[in-house]
Motif scaffolding. Structure first.
Motif, PDB file in Angstrom:
ATOM      1  N   ALA A   1      36.193  50.275  47.637  1.00 57.96           N
ATOM      2  CA  ALA A   1      37.577  49.796  47.175  1.00 57.96           C
ATOM      3  C   ALA A   1      38.273  50.876  46.205  1.00 57.96           C
ATOM      4  CB  ALA A   1      37.365  48.431  46.578  1.00 57.96           C
TER       5      ALA A   1
ATOM      6  N   THR B   1      40.895  52.165  43.115  1.00 60.12           N
ATOM      7  CA  THR B   1      41.887  51.744  42.183  1.00 60.12           C
ATOM      8  C   THR B   1      42.796  52.652  41.895  1.00 60.12           C
ATOM      9  OG1 THR B   1      40.149  50.126  41.103  1.00 60.12           O
ATOM     10  CG2 THR B   1      42.197  50.755  39.691  1.00 60.12           C
TER      11      THR B   1
ATOM     12  N   THR C   1      32.435  46.439  46.823  1.00 57.46           N
ATOM     13  CA  THR C   1      32.988  45.979  47.783  1.00 57.46           C
ATOM     14  C   THR C   1      32.114  45.447  48.905  1.00 57.46           C
ATOM     15  OG1 THR C   1      34.931  47.259  47.286  1.00 57.46           O
ATOM     16  CG2 THR C   1      34.655  46.633  49.581  1.00 57.46           C
TER      17      THR C   1
ATOM     18  N   THR D   1      37.032  38.950  38.390  1.00 60.69           N
ATOM     19  CA  THR D   1      37.847  39.809  39.255  1.00 60.69           C
ATOM     20  C   THR D   1      37.446  39.262  40.630  1.00 60.69           C
ATOM     21  OG1 THR D   1      36.339  41.494  39.342  1.00 60.69           O
ATOM     22  CG2 THR D   1      38.304  41.849  37.894  1.00 60.69           C
TER      23      THR D   1
ATOM     24  N   HIS E   1      28.495  38.167  46.218  1.00 52.48           N
ATOM     25  CA  HIS E   1      29.056  38.340  47.486  1.00 52.48           C
ATOM     26  C   HIS E   1      28.713  37.572  48.665  1.00 52.48           C
ATOM     27  CE1 HIS E   1      29.207  42.359  45.254  1.00 52.48           C
ATOM     28  NE2 HIS E   1      30.184  42.494  46.062  1.00 52.48           N
TER      29      HIS E   1
ATOM     30  N   ARG F   1      39.057  39.556  54.684  1.00 53.04           N
ATOM     31  CA  ARG F   1      39.072  40.790  55.581  1.00 53.04           C
ATOM     32  C   ARG F   1      39.391  40.422  57.197  1.00 53.04           C
ATOM     33  NH1 ARG F   1      38.549  45.633  52.710  1.00 53.04           N
ATOM     34  NH2 ARG F   1      37.483  44.981  50.844  1.00 53.04           N
TER      35      ARG F   1
ATOM     36  N   ARG G   1      37.817  39.482  45.132  1.00 52.25           N
ATOM     37  CA  ARG G   1      38.219  40.081  46.468  1.00 52.25           C
ATOM     38  C   ARG G   1      38.032  39.089  47.493  1.00 52.25           C
ATOM     39  NH1 ARG G   1      35.858  44.182  43.601  1.00 52.25           N
ATOM     40  NH2 ARG G   1      36.977  45.906  43.202  1.00 52.25           N
TER      41      ARG G   1
ATOM     42  N   TYR H   1      34.574  36.889  54.005  1.00 50.48           N
ATOM     43  CA  TYR H   1      34.295  37.898  52.897  1.00 50.48           C
ATOM     44  C   TYR H   1      34.904  37.305  51.546  1.00 50.48           C
ATOM     45  CZ  TYR H   1      34.580  42.290  50.224  1.00 50.48           C
ATOM     46  OH  TYR H   1      34.273  43.090  49.286  1.00 50.48           O
ATOM     47  N   ARG H   2      34.249  37.310  50.590  1.00 53.16           N
ATOM     48  CA  ARG H   2      34.317  37.087  49.266  1.00 53.16           C
ATOM     49  C   ARG H   2      33.468  37.728  48.177  1.00 53.16           C
ATOM     50  NH1 ARG H   2      32.378  31.279  48.003  1.00 53.16           N
ATOM     51  NH2 ARG H   2      30.388  32.479  47.346  1.00 53.16           N
TER      52      ARG H   2
END
Length: 219
Positions: free
Chosen positions: A3, A5, A142, A53, A91, A58, A55, A63-64
């Motif tokens: 990922a 930034t 990620t 944070t 994850h 997908r 994410r 996906y977590r």
């Protein structure tokens, strides 16, 4: 897969309505989100902060990825601030093309952030602060793969009050080199981030009861 930034030079304007519980003017230390102002706090001040944070999603599969960072900052002498942090990562990856299935909770790594204010906007035409941050990670944020990652951030921050106690403009110059080695394969990746963005925002109120020696929690 990593990922990325995108941030390097940022201009932001923030309008601050009259604050509740804070009568010492605008504090830009945490005012602008991912960018910073030039304030560093008062001598003897301590703070504990928690930042989360996430994410999610997908193309295909589940996906977590959630990161939880805990930070302790203190101001030992005038115009100089130290912050140390530790990050944990969770994850859950299943059936995502290009990623191995992962289900893990782990300690991701640590960081240290140093800031020194050269000019105070209260006594100079504008404020200037130099900040440098170093971090080391053992889990890729990620993919959850095991890595050895080291990154630094060099940031020069400027700010100026446009309307006393209400509107502040800030500008950041940021350079972020990072080196990552994937455990097992020995593959090395080098990333040098240089990108730009601008934005503006409004803050309705700030509930900061800062006192010397206090240890408030911020989430």
């Amino acid at each position: 897969m990593r990922a990325r930034t995108f941030q390097a030079a940022v201009v932001s304007f923030a309008a601050l309505l009259p604050a509740c519980g804070y009568a010492e003017g605008i504090d830009t230390e945490h005012l602008f989100g991912f960018m910073i102002g030039t304030d560093v706090g008062n001598v003897g001040e301590r703070e504990f902060q928690s930042e989360t944070t996430g994410r999610f999603g997908r193309n295909g599969g589940t996906y977590r990825a959630v990161g939880q960072e805990f930070e302790l900052e203190f101001v030992p002498v005038r115009n100089f601030r130290i912050e140390v942090g530790s990050t944990f990562a969770s994850h859950l990856i299943s059936g995502v093309p290009g990623l191995d299935d992962q289900r893990r909770l782990s300690w991701q790594g640590g960081s240290i952030d140093l800031r020194y204010r050269f000019l105070d906007r209260e006594t100079a035409p504008f404020g200037v602060t130099f900040a440098t941050e170093a971090h080391a990670h053992r889990v890729e944020e990620t993919t959850a793969e095991a890595v050895r990652s080291f990154g630094t951030e060099f940031r020069l921050a400027f700010d100026r009050e446009l309307v006393a106690n209400r509107v502040v403009a800030a500008f950041n110059l940021i350079y972020e080199p990072e080196w990552t080695r994937l455990i097992g394969s020995g593959a090395m990746e080098r990333v040098y981030r240089r990108h730009g963005a601008w934005g503006h925002g409004a803050v309705a109120s700030r509930f900061l009861a800062r006192r010397r020696g206090a240890l408030p929690a911020k989430i």
